[in-house]
Motif scaffolding. Structure first.
Motif, PDB file in Angstrom:
ATOM      1  N   VAL A 144       0.866  -1.176   0.000  1.00 33.22           N
ATOM      2  CA  VAL A 144       0.000   0.000   0.000  1.00 33.22           C
ATOM      3  C   VAL A 144       0.902   1.224   0.000  1.00 33.22           C
ATOM      4  N   ILE A 145       0.826   2.001  -1.050  1.00 36.62           N
ATOM      5  CA  ILE A 145       1.580   3.248  -1.138  1.00 36.62           C
ATOM      6  C   ILE A 145       0.609   4.389  -0.832  1.00 36.62           C
ATOM      7  N   HIS A 146       0.933   5.157   0.183  1.00 40.83           N
ATOM      8  CA  HIS A 146       0.038   6.233   0.599  1.00 40.83           C
ATOM      9  C   HIS A 146       0.221   7.459  -0.298  1.00 40.83           C
ATOM     10  N   PRO A 147      -0.801   8.320  -0.371  1.00 36.11           N
ATOM     11  CA  PRO A 147      -0.693   9.509  -1.227  1.00 36.11           C
ATOM     12  C   PRO A 147       0.464  10.406  -0.791  1.00 36.11           C
ATOM     13  N   LEU A 148       1.097  11.005  -1.770  1.00 35.52           N
ATOM     14  CA  LEU A 148       2.308  11.790  -1.528  1.00 35.52           C
ATOM     15  C   LEU A 148       2.294  13.105  -2.289  1.00 35.52           C
ATOM     16  N   LEU A 149       2.966  14.062  -1.731  1.00 35.19           N
ATOM     17  CA  LEU A 149       3.414  15.233  -2.483  1.00 35.19           C
ATOM     18  C   LEU A 149       4.890  14.994  -2.768  1.00 35.19           C
ATOM     19  N   VAL A 150       5.264  15.018  -4.033  1.00 37.55           N
ATOM     20  CA  VAL A 150       6.599  14.585  -4.430  1.00 37.55           C
ATOM     21  C   VAL A 150       7.301  15.682  -5.213  1.00 37.55           C
ATOM     22  N   GLN A 151       8.554  15.917  -4.870  1.00 38.56           N
ATOM     23  CA  GLN A 151       9.356  16.898  -5.602  1.00 38.56           C
ATOM     24  C   GLN A 151       9.430  16.505  -7.066  1.00 38.56           C
ATOM     25  N   LYS A 152       9.123  17.459  -7.935  1.00 33.29           N
ATOM     26  CA  LYS A 152       8.997  17.175  -9.364  1.00 33.29           C
ATOM     27  C   LYS A 152      10.323  16.720  -9.981  1.00 33.29           C
ATOM     28  N   GLU A 153      11.409  17.386  -9.631  1.00 32.70           N
ATOM     29  CA  GLU A 153      12.727  17.036 -10.151  1.00 32.70           C
ATOM     30  C   GLU A 153      13.664  16.732  -8.987  1.00 32.70           C
ATOM     31  N   ASP A 269      18.313  15.473 -26.919  1.00 28.48           N
ATOM     32  CA  ASP A 269      16.922  15.417 -26.492  1.00 28.48           C
ATOM     33  C   ASP A 269      16.633  13.980 -26.080  1.00 28.48           C
ATOM     34  N   TYR A 270      16.994  13.651 -24.851  1.00 27.59           N
ATOM     35  CA  TYR A 270      16.984  12.265 -24.415  1.00 27.59           C
ATOM     36  C   TYR A 270      15.569  11.766 -24.144  1.00 27.59           C
ATOM     37  N   THR A 271      15.283  10.577 -24.614  1.00 23.60           N
ATOM     38  CA  THR A 271      13.941   9.996 -24.556  1.00 23.60           C
ATOM     39  C   THR A 271      13.419   9.881 -23.130  1.00 23.60           C
ATOM     40  N   LEU A 272      14.280   9.532 -22.181  1.00 24.46           N
ATOM     41  CA  LEU A 272      13.820   9.193 -20.841  1.00 24.46           C
ATOM     42  C   LEU A 272      13.848  10.353 -19.866  1.00 24.46           C
ATOM     43  N   GLU A 273      14.535  11.424 -20.169  1.00 25.08           N
ATOM     44  CA  GLU A 273      14.646  12.536 -19.226  1.00 25.08           C
ATOM     45  C   GLU A 273      13.494  13.519 -19.412  1.00 25.08           C
ATOM     46  N   LYS A 274      12.292  13.000 -19.234  1.00 24.30           N
ATOM     47  CA  LYS A 274      11.082  13.798 -19.397  1.00 24.30           C
ATOM     48  C   LYS A 274      10.101  13.450 -18.294  1.00 24.30           C
ATOM     49  N   GLU A 275       9.045  14.236 -18.168  1.00 24.67           N
ATOM     50  CA  GLU A 275       8.034  13.968 -17.149  1.00 24.67           C
ATOM     51  C   GLU A 275       7.394  12.603 -17.394  1.00 24.67           C
ATOM     52  N   PHE A 277       4.400   9.553 -15.977  1.00 26.64           N
ATOM     53  CA  PHE A 277       2.945   9.484 -15.805  1.00 26.64           C
ATOM     54  C   PHE A 277       2.463  10.158 -14.536  1.00 26.64           C
ATOM     55  N   PHE A 278       3.337  10.511 -13.612  1.00 20.77           N
ATOM     56  CA  PHE A 278       2.977  11.286 -12.429  1.00 20.77           C
ATOM     57  C   PHE A 278       3.401  12.748 -12.558  1.00 20.77           C
ATOM     58  N   GLY A 279       4.073  13.088 -13.668  1.00 17.11           N
ATOM     59  CA  GLY A 279       4.611  14.435 -13.809  1.00 17.11           C
ATOM     60  C   GLY A 279       5.972  14.601 -13.176  1.00 17.11           C
ATOM     61  N   LEU A 280       6.608  13.485 -12.804  1.00 14.92           N
ATOM     62  CA  LEU A 280       7.918  13.526 -12.166  1.00 14.92           C
ATOM     63  C   LEU A 280       9.023  13.331 -13.198  1.00 14.92           C
ATOM     64  N   VAL A 281      10.111  14.036 -13.024  1.00 15.97           N
ATOM     65  CA  VAL A 281      11.278  13.835 -13.873  1.00 15.97           C
ATOM     66  C   VAL A 281      12.222  12.890 -13.122  1.00 15.97           C
ATOM     67  N   ILE A 282      12.099  11.602 -13.463  1.00 15.99           N
ATOM     68  CA  ILE A 282      12.999  10.596 -12.902  1.00 15.99           C
ATOM     69  C   ILE A 282      14.256  10.606 -13.759  1.00 15.99           C
ATOM     70  N   GLY A 283      15.444  10.583 -13.117  1.00 14.50           N
ATOM     71  CA  GLY A 283      16.687  10.753 -13.866  1.00 14.50           C
ATOM     72  C   GLY A 283      16.837   9.816 -15.047  1.00 14.50           C
TER      73      GLY A 283
END
Length: 355
Positions: A144-153, A269-275, A277-283
């Motif tokens: 169970v993952i609880h709701p979070l506010l997560v730093q975008k980058e 323009d790297y394929t993976l360095e984008k937002e 499905f949560f709007g997060l930029v995962i490295g």
């Protein structure tokens, strides 16, 4: 805070809400946590999407709301032959380091293909690869993952910006900038000391390096009422419960523009360095590992410090560490953070603060 129906902040309930109901909840969350609401937005990647909000905190950090969920995380390789997981192109990359003499010149392309075919039928080679996956990926289980506010980058560690007035008044630094301009370079770095770099508007900025520990970083984060994500929270943020090695599937798509793979002729323009499905930029960069924290223990997710790439193991081995479920079994965490490779992401656990 009791007026927010917490159950609606979990999927599938959250997904079933109308856009207007989601926006009302997201607005309330911003009010409760004293966050400036920047926008509502639907983020889509790898066939998954989330309608959420982007906020800005009092200290200028952008956050997104991530709904909670009950999800299966980890990847189970048991009773799954490699041929059922990977396509031929990825299998070839996986066995190539086991080809005898792969670091030396092999006389013909036919010889290479023959040796690869032999390796694909070699039980010892396949067993070694399977052992690696079983030891370096987290076990499959439901969480169970609880709701979070997560730093975008994600944020870098150890480096702090030099104020403009300090930079302009320091003769040594200005001399370094002058020499860089004469050489036509846009960055000067003294290892673990200082980094001077030119921005897009041709101005020069600088950062100073200061050694720090994991414990000090965590305390600084807590002092500002934030937390670090746990391993499993990070897996959810990076993969949203994907049942594959990567969020997009089990195989590296060689049409992707991947960082550190210059031979791919990518344009930056790297394929993976984008937002995502949560709007997060995962490295999604094997060199950039994120610090996570579980019950008094620090570890990394999202990279191996570039070890597989530096070892010349190719694209597939090099990028396996960006899997949400990769966990380096050989990594030893000391006291000090490595500012060149270690990054972090702040989170706020909404359920804890609703009590």
């Amino acid at each position: 805070m009791s007026h927010i129906p917490i159950k609606k902040l979990y999927n599938p309930q959250y997904n079933l809400l109308s856009i207007s109901d989601k926006e009302e909840l997201l607005y309330q969350i911003g009010e409760i946590y004293n966050l400036e609401l920047i926008c509502f937005k639907e983020f889509t990647a790898f066939g998954k999407s989330t309608y959420t909000a982007v906020y800005r905190s009092h200290d200028g950090i952008e956050f997104v709301f991530v709904p909670g969920d009950t999800v299966t995380l980890g990847f189970d390789f048991k009773n799954k032959p490699l041929q059922d997981i990977f396509n031929d192109e990825n299998l070839t990359e996986l066995v190539y380091p086991f080809v005898e003499g792969y670091e030396e010149e092999i006389f013909s392309e036919d010889d290479v293909q023959t040796k690869i075919s032999e390796a694909l039928e070699d039980e010892e080679v396949l067993s070694n690869i399977e052992t690696y996956f079983k030891h370096n990926f987290t076990q499959e289980d439901e969480f169970v993952i609880h709701p979070l506010l997560v730093q975008k980058e994600y944020s870098e560690t150890c480096w702090s910006l030099i104020p403009d007035d300090m930079l302009t008044q320091n003769k040594e630094w200005q001399n370094m900038i002058k020499k860089a301009e004469e050489k036509g370079v846009s960055e000067v770095m003294v290892h673990n000391t200082i980094c001077l770099y030119k921005t897009d508007d041709s101005n020069w900025c600088g950062k100073l390096y200061e050694e720090t520990t994991f414990k000090k970083l965590l305390q600084d984060i807590k002092d500002n009422r934030y937390s670090l994500p746990t391993q499993r929270e990070w897996e959810y943020l990076a993969g949203k419960g994907c049942r594959t090695i990567f969020p997009w599937g089990n195989n590296i798509d060689f049409s992707m523009n991947l960082k550190h793979m210059e031979w791919m002729d990518n344009d930056g323009d790297y394929t993976l360095e984008k937002e995502n499905f949560f709007g997060l930029v995962i490295g999604d960069d094997p060199y950039c590992r994120e610090i996570v924290y579980d019950e008094d223990e620090f570890s990394y997710k999202g990279g191996d410090g570039g070890r597989n790439i530096c070892g010349g193991l190719g694209v597939v081995w090099g990028y396996l560490p960006i899997s949400p479920y990769f966990q380096d079994s050989e990594m030893v965490i000391g006291d000090n953070i490595n500012g060149g490779y270690d990054f972090f992401r702040r989170v706020v656990r909404i359920n804890d603060n609703m009590k």
